[in-house]
Design a protein around this motif. Sequence first.
Motif, PDB file in Angstrom:
ATOM      1  N   ALA A   1       0.986  -1.044   0.047  1.00 45.21           N
ATOM      2  CA  ALA A   1      -0.169   0.066   0.079  1.00 45.21           C
ATOM      3  C   ALA A   1       0.778   1.170   0.047  1.00 45.21           C
ATOM      4  O   ALA A   1       1.882   1.190   0.552  1.00 45.21           O
ATOM      5  N   ALA A   2       0.471   2.239  -0.773  1.00 41.50           N
ATOM      6  CA  ALA A   2       1.227   3.467  -0.763  1.00 41.50           C
ATOM      7  C   ALA A   2       1.166   4.205   0.569  1.00 41.50           C
ATOM      8  O   ALA A   2       0.091   4.053   1.211  1.00 41.50           O
ATOM      9  N   ILE A   3       2.149   4.960   0.701  1.00 43.60           N
ATOM     10  CA  ILE A   3       2.228   5.569   2.320  1.00 43.60           C
ATOM     11  C   ILE A   3       1.470   7.114   1.870  1.00 43.60           C
ATOM     12  O   ILE A   3       2.080   7.718   0.947  1.00 43.60           O
ATOM     13  N   PRO A   4       0.734   7.393   2.637  1.00 42.77           N
ATOM     14  CA  PRO A   4      -0.171   8.549   2.311  1.00 42.77           C
ATOM     15  C   PRO A   4       1.014   9.679   2.699  1.00 42.77           C
ATOM     16  O   PRO A   4       1.952   9.788   3.265  1.00 42.77           O
ATOM     17  N   ALA A   5       0.657  11.036   1.965  1.00 41.23           N
ATOM     18  CA  ALA A   5       1.325  12.146   2.254  1.00 41.23           C
ATOM     19  C   ALA A   5       1.165  12.935   3.603  1.00 41.23           C
ATOM     20  O   ALA A   5      -0.100  12.439   3.943  1.00 41.23           O
ATOM     21  N   SER A   6       1.945  13.040   4.443  1.00 40.36           N
ATOM     22  CA  SER A   6       1.613  13.625   5.773  1.00 40.36           C
ATOM     23  C   SER A   6       1.618  15.047   5.970  1.00 40.36           C
ATOM     24  O   SER A   6       2.162  15.871   5.455  1.00 40.36           O
ATOM     25  N   PRO A   7       0.407  15.399   6.652  1.00 39.50           N
ATOM     26  CA  PRO A   7       0.229  16.789   6.994  1.00 39.50           C
ATOM     27  C   PRO A   7       1.203  17.584   7.730  1.00 39.50           C
ATOM     28  O   PRO A   7       1.844  16.562   8.581  1.00 39.50           O
ATOM     29  N   THR A   8       1.573  18.900   7.797  1.00 35.56           N
ATOM     30  CA  THR A   8       2.541  19.228   8.752  1.00 35.56           C
ATOM     31  C   THR A   8       1.939  19.490   9.978  1.00 35.56           C
ATOM     32  O   THR A   8       0.688  19.585  10.318  1.00 35.56           O
ATOM     33  N   VAL A   9       2.610  19.307  11.100  1.00 38.56           N
ATOM     34  CA  VAL A   9       1.972  19.456  12.610  1.00 38.56           C
ATOM     35  C   VAL A   9       2.504  20.964  13.047  1.00 38.56           C
ATOM     36  O   VAL A   9       3.672  21.250  12.873  1.00 38.56           O
ATOM     37  N   ASP A  10       1.448  21.606  13.713  1.00 41.41           N
ATOM     38  CA  ASP A  10       1.497  22.854  14.207  1.00 41.41           C
ATOM     39  C   ASP A  10       2.035  22.600  15.757  1.00 41.41           C
ATOM     40  O   ASP A  10       1.253  22.135  16.437  1.00 41.41           O
ATOM     41  N   ARG A  11       3.364  22.620  15.743  1.00 43.63           N
ATOM     42  CA  ARG A  11       3.850  22.275  17.059  1.00 43.63           C
ATOM     43  C   ARG A  11       3.049  23.210  18.222  1.00 43.63           C
ATOM     44  O   ARG A  11       2.887  22.789  19.196  1.00 43.63           O
ATOM     45  N   VAL A  12       2.949  24.342  18.082  1.00 43.44           N
ATOM     46  CA  VAL A  12       2.372  25.155  19.343  1.00 43.44           C
ATOM     47  C   VAL A  12       0.583  24.732  19.550  1.00 43.44           C
ATOM     48  O   VAL A  12       0.356  24.459  20.581  1.00 43.44           O
ATOM     49  N   MET A  13       0.157  24.515  18.385  1.00 43.78           N
ATOM     50  CA  MET A  13      -1.236  23.714  18.654  1.00 43.78           C
ATOM     51  C   MET A  13      -1.321  22.581  19.305  1.00 43.78           C
ATOM     52  O   MET A  13      -2.252  22.186  20.248  1.00 43.78           O
ATOM     53  N   ALA A  14      -0.310  21.776  18.803  1.00 44.06           N
ATOM     54  CA  ALA A  14      -0.340  20.274  19.377  1.00 44.06           C
ATOM     55  C   ALA A  14       0.007  20.639  20.843  1.00 44.06           C
ATOM     56  O   ALA A  14      -0.568  19.897  21.565  1.00 44.06           O
ATOM     57  N   ASP A  15       1.115  21.401  21.220  1.00 42.63           N
ATOM     58  CA  ASP A  15       1.435  21.493  22.664  1.00 42.63           C
ATOM     59  C   ASP A  15       0.152  22.125  23.559  1.00 42.63           C
ATOM     60  O   ASP A  15      -0.296  21.503  24.731  1.00 42.63           O
ATOM     61  N   ALA A  16      -0.401  22.997  22.664  1.00 42.09           N
ATOM     62  CA  ALA A  16      -1.816  23.537  23.516  1.00 42.09           C
ATOM     63  C   ALA A  16      -2.814  22.527  23.681  1.00 42.09           C
ATOM     64  O   ALA A  16      -3.461  22.538  24.598  1.00 42.09           O
ATOM     65  N   ARG A  17      -3.234  22.054  22.510  1.00 40.24           N
ATOM     66  CA  ARG A  17      -4.085  20.987  22.601  1.00 40.24           C
ATOM     67  C   ARG A  17      -3.919  19.786  23.797  1.00 40.24           C
ATOM     68  O   ARG A  17      -4.820  19.375  24.633  1.00 40.24           O
ATOM     69  N   ALA A  18      -2.702  19.412  23.779  1.00 47.04           N
ATOM     70  CA  ALA A  18      -2.386  18.096  24.611  1.00 47.04           C
ATOM     71  C   ALA A  18      -2.278  18.864  26.126  1.00 47.04           C
ATOM     72  O   ALA A  18      -2.816  18.204  26.981  1.00 47.04           O
ATOM     73  N   GLY A  19      -1.935  20.031  26.284  1.00 51.96           N
ATOM     74  CA  GLY A  19      -1.866  20.661  27.536  1.00 51.96           C
ATOM     75  C   GLY A  19      -3.539  20.910  28.140  1.00 51.96           C
ATOM     76  O   GLY A  19      -3.631  20.681  29.334  1.00 51.96           O
ATOM     77  N   ALA A  20      -4.663  20.874  27.071  1.00 50.00           N
ATOM     78  CA  ALA A  20      -5.803  21.166  27.623  1.00 50.00           C
ATOM     79  C   ALA A  20      -6.378  19.831  28.266  1.00 50.00           C
ATOM     80  O   ALA A  20      -7.135  20.097  29.187  1.00 50.00           O
ATOM     81  N   PHE A  21      -6.037  18.762  27.717  1.00 48.21           N
ATOM     82  CA  PHE A  21      -6.450  17.609  28.309  1.00 48.21           C
ATOM     83  C   PHE A  21      -5.882  17.309  29.808  1.00 48.21           C
ATOM     84  O   PHE A  21      -6.497  16.739  30.651  1.00 48.21           O
ATOM     85  N   ALA A  22      -5.038  17.706  30.251  1.00 47.04           N
ATOM     86  CA  ALA A  22      -4.342  17.989  31.602  1.00 47.04           C
ATOM     87  C   ALA A  22      -5.247  18.800  32.334  1.00 47.04           C
ATOM     88  O   ALA A  22      -4.625  18.796  33.868  1.00 47.04           O
ATOM     89  N   THR A  23      -6.101  19.436  31.982  1.00 52.14           N
ATOM     90  CA  THR A  23      -6.582  20.297  33.233  1.00 52.14           C
ATOM     91  C   THR A  23      -7.911  19.676  33.358  1.00 52.14           C
ATOM     92  O   THR A  23      -8.982  20.190  34.353  1.00 52.14           O
TER      93      THR A  23
END
Lengths: 287, 305
Positions: free
Chosen positions: B3-25
């Motif tokens: 199977a072909a490997i799909p193209a990967s989207p870029t990851v927004d570091r700031v948003m990933a950190d903020a989103r992950a941080g929100a789960f810890a509240t």
Amino acid sequence: MSERLGVLKTYKLFIGGKFPRTESGRSMKVADGVGGGQAHVCRASRKDLRGAVEAAHAAQPGWAAAGSFLRSQILYRVAEMLEARSGEFERSLAPGGSASLSPTEEVALSVDRLVAFAGWCDKFQQVLGTHNPVSGPYYNFTVPEATGVVGVISPQSPALLGMVSLLAPALCSGNAAVVLASSANPVPGAIFGEVCVSGDVPPGVVNILTGDPVEVVEHFATHREINALHAAGLTDEQSTTLRSGAAENLKRVCIRETNEWSGDVCESPEWIEPFVEFKTIWHPSSA
Amino acid sequence: MPAAIPASPTVDRVMADARAGAFATRSIKKDAKVAGLLLAVSMIDLTTLEGKDSPEKVRSLCRKALRPFDADEAVLGFRVPPVAAVCVYPSMVGAARELLDGTGVRVASVATGFPSGQYPIEIRLEDVRDAVRDGADEIDMVINRGAFLAGRHDEVADEIRRVAEACGVAHLKVILETGELETYDNIRRASDIAIACIRDGDFIKTSTGKVSPAATMPVTLVMLEAIRDELLRSGRRIGMKPAGGIRTSKQALHYLVMVKETLGDGWLTPTMFRFGASSLLNDLLRQLVKEKTGRYAAWHDFAEA
């Protein structure tokens, strides 16, 4: 030009070498001799106690292993720092005050008490330890070792001297401590944490909570990671709570009935003895 | 043709950190907390990966895996469930198998030249076959980070496919070793490559536990999103295993919140989500005791593995 506003001090807890606010977000209004008016101090919850015990449990082995001479030097340095800030502590003791001691006397005695137990750090072993006679070609020694984490519940008054007198003997033999400061005047306890930091006490060895004894005394008693309790100035009801909670998990309880905090009796090695465990060693050797 | 490997989207570091941080509240209390703690226990891959491991250490770990808290019925009033699996080096698979056969607790083995993976591919594949032959139900492989960082992504993909084939019926977990991948974009790319090369029900895993930082919330979130995107794209269901650095109940509950809100209830099961941990188990037990008795327990109340 308008009059300059003073920097109002907000007092935090002292846990693991840091000064966090209570996780409960609650505070108590107290008279504050340092700021010259009223101030808020944290009203610690049982979760703050839990955090403090975790910090003490993590720090205690290192403190015990640090060696008598280093513990002695650190306690002496805490005394130096307390002396250097004596003016601030004297002001903190002004509200309420102690019946028999002036603030100046109380701070001086607190410094002296720390110096006394700094001296005991490398001497109590000789006093409490023994060389036991045995009928065989062996040596047999009994040596005192630290108990672990000691809960210190300070008397309402004298706020500073009472706390220091209960805390210092526990630290002296290598225990870590979780302290509940006087609730009648918590400010000296709250600023004592700063003295510990500048005195190079390793983070977690001393932890200081301010709050309502009614809420937390029970958890001091039932927390199984606290190995011993040193308390004074409790109500009968609190004594009962402490003893029955501690009976369940077999922790050592030492409740001081003294009102005479200035006496030499508070500097006796008998104040160290409740917070050591005795280890007896057989040494095979032709004596 | 793979199977072909799909193209990967870029990851927004700031948003990933903020989103992950929100789960810890999030605050999880009472019955929900107890349910979460018990679920977390059942998701643990109880792990020992040390040079000094011995068969007896592994047997001791297996006993802990089967009965995490021997005073459970007396103190809590119910049995604490066994953990999901015991994770060991290949040489210890036999010892684990002896005690775990037929118990439902699975035997996982690291393989492919764990933790570095710096061995010829034939040796890595033989390592996998050996572990499976000895009775491993699950294989935790490491990817070739050198090849990945040098841009030889096809080589990495090809190696993962060959390992998956060597696993046979054993489940595969692909360790990305995110602590060595430098950026979230790389982590996302490595996740997409691994996901494309493994089978339904196989896992991707953050870390070996030998490199710092190990599992973190944002890194796990990036990987969970890669799994989610694959689910939406093809309907394939890939499992997730954060490993290393998860020591407290609070952290574990935060991870469960993140899994639920990224992938839904379907992933809140040991067949789709695991914790690679060892000291976490006793902290979960301590919190269970606190919830049930109102009293804080001591570390020494619980057996070490």
